[in-house]
Design an enzyme around this catalytic site. Structure first.
Site, short mmCIF file in Angstrom:
data_model
loop_
_atom_site.label_atom_id
_atom_site.label_comp_id
_atom_site.label_asym_id
_atom_site.label_seq_id
_atom_site.Cartn_x
_atom_site.Cartn_y
_atom_site.Cartn_z
N ASP A 1 -32.19 14.74 6.28
CA ASP A 1 -32.89 15.31 4.96
C ASP A 1 -33.03 16.42 4.11
OD1 ASP A 1 -35.14 15.41 2.96
OD2 ASP A 1 -36.71 13.62 4.63
N ASP B 1 -34.57 14.76 -3.60
CA ASP B 1 -35.32 15.06 -2.19
C ASP B 1 -34.48 13.99 -1.35
OD1 ASP B 1 -36.33 14.74 0.17
OD2 ASP B 1 -38.66 14.82 -0.51
N HIS C 1 -44.08 10.63 -1.73
CA HIS C 1 -44.81 11.92 -2.09
C HIS C 1 -44.66 11.74 -3.82
CE1 HIS C 1 -41.94 14.15 -1.29
NE2 HIS C 1 -41.64 13.90 -0.23
N HIS D 1 -44.31 18.42 -1.84
CA HIS D 1 -45.77 17.44 -1.96
C HIS D 1 -46.74 17.69 -2.75
CE1 HIS D 1 -44.28 15.43 1.66
NE2 HIS D 1 -43.40 16.08 1.80
N GLU E 1 -39.86 6.97 0.66
CA GLU E 1 -39.04 7.76 2.19
C GLU E 1 -39.56 6.59 2.66
OE1 GLU E 1 -39.74 11.43 3.85
OE2 GLU E 1 -40.58 11.93 1.87
N GLU F 1 -34.74 7.74 2.27
CA GLU F 1 -34.79 8.04 0.96
C GLU F 1 -34.55 9.14 -0.13
OE1 GLU F 1 -36.93 12.25 1.82
OE2 GLU F 1 -38.04 12.13 0.38
MN MN Z 1 -37.31 14.11 2.71
MN MN Z 2 -39.52 13.31 1.03
#
Ligand code: MN
Ligand code: MN
Length: 303
Positions: free
Chosen positions: A85, A96, A156, A164, A190, A286
């Site tokens: 990630d 992200d 998010h 976030h 995600e 994601e």
């Molecule tokens: Mn992530």
């Molecule tokens: Mn994330």
């Protein structure tokens, strides 16, 4: 959204996509986790971005929030399911993105379930669509493969220098869930699926921290003061890890003591590793999206 801001989101996404792809190719039995992460973090900077958070490399039942600490010699085990990630920011505008590398063919289907869940969810996102619709899509695709979505993890909203940003898009349909996608806003979608019960809990290891506040009235040692100022100027409110502190602050033992004290006093937030409750194997994918008036840009996908 201003043209300049959109450009930075797209650039962050482009860098994140390339780095994730390159780093994923390095995942193989016996490779040191720290080497994969340091490679990814170095490539982000080479390509003109900054890491938005430490490279997360989470193996098997660990779902998220693991990054190697200083001296961590652990390697990719045989037959592992590895989640990578990656976070990149350009002037605070974040991408992200995550992928799963499967080294045991028995878990290919698990990864496939999550890949398809993300794809189907992304097809449905546009301005005005309820988060509930996306949660329901993710849950039903994952269940159709015979796995469980991880219900306490999810997508998010993102904001400048904030990973976030308050709104969440869970991986399972909750009829009480409010909220919908707004034009000019940025979100990460995600899905996580598991062979276990579908729930993560905090483990005892903390490898990732973020600044919470600097203005508490507490007596700090000169080193703690210096470290806090360094964190505030270098990472702002973005997550960081001790590997990033040793380069400028030296002694890792001293840093660890200070990190624990600053967290205890409330200056720092700790993000413990997240482990599947029944120790089921976990897969994740994601992407980051920018929702506009009449279209949606997946910043971390290939055009
Ligand atoms: Mn992530
Ligand atoms: Mn994330």
């Amino acid at each position: 959204m201003e043209e300049e801001v959109l450009k930075k989101y797209i650039e962050a996404g482009r860098i994140a996509r390339i780095v994730l792809e390159e780093a994923a190719k390095r995942v193989d039995v016996g490779v040191k986790l720290v080497d994969i992460c340091e490679y990814a973090e170095k490539r982000i900077v080479e390509l003109g971005g900054q890491p938005a958070f430490p490279c997360n490399i989470s193996v098997n039942e660990v779902a998220a929030h693991y990054t190697p600490r200083v001296g961590d010699e652990s390697t990719v085990p045989e037959g592992a399911v590895v989640k990578l990630d990656i976070g990149v920011h350009v002037d605070g505008y974040i991408a992200d993105t995550a992928t799963t590398v499967v080294l045991d063919p028995a878990y290919e289907k698990l990864a496939e379930a999550v890949r398809e869940a993300l794809e189907k969810a992304l097809e449905k996102v546009r301005k005005g669509v309820a988060f509930y619709t996306i949660s329901k899509t993710i849950e039903s695709v994952i269940r159709s493969y015979g796995y469980k979505p991880i219900v306490n993890l999810g997508g998010h909203s993102l904001d400048r220098y904030v990973v976030h940003a308050g709104e969440s898009i869970p991986n399972a349909a909750d009829p009480l869930l409010k909220g919908s996608f707004k034009a000019g806003k940025v979100y990460a979608i995600e899905p996580f699926a598991t062979t276990g019960v579908g729930y993560v809990e905090e483990g005892d290891i903390v490898t990732i921290y973020a600044l919470h506040q600097t203005k508490l009235r507490r007596r700090l040692t000169p080193f703690e003061k210096k470290m806090l100022a360094y964190i505030a100027s270098k990472f702002r409110t973005l997550p960081f890890t001790e590997r990033w502190l040793v380069k400028d602050l030296g002694d890792v033992d001293k840093i660890r003591v200070a990190l624990a004290r600053l967290a205890k006093m409330g200056f720092l937030i700790q993000y413990p590793i997240l482990v599947e409750k029944s120790r089921g194997i976990v897969a994740q994918f994601e992407h980051t999206i920018v929702v506009l008036e009449d279209n949606v840009i997946v910043t971390t996908a290939k055009e």
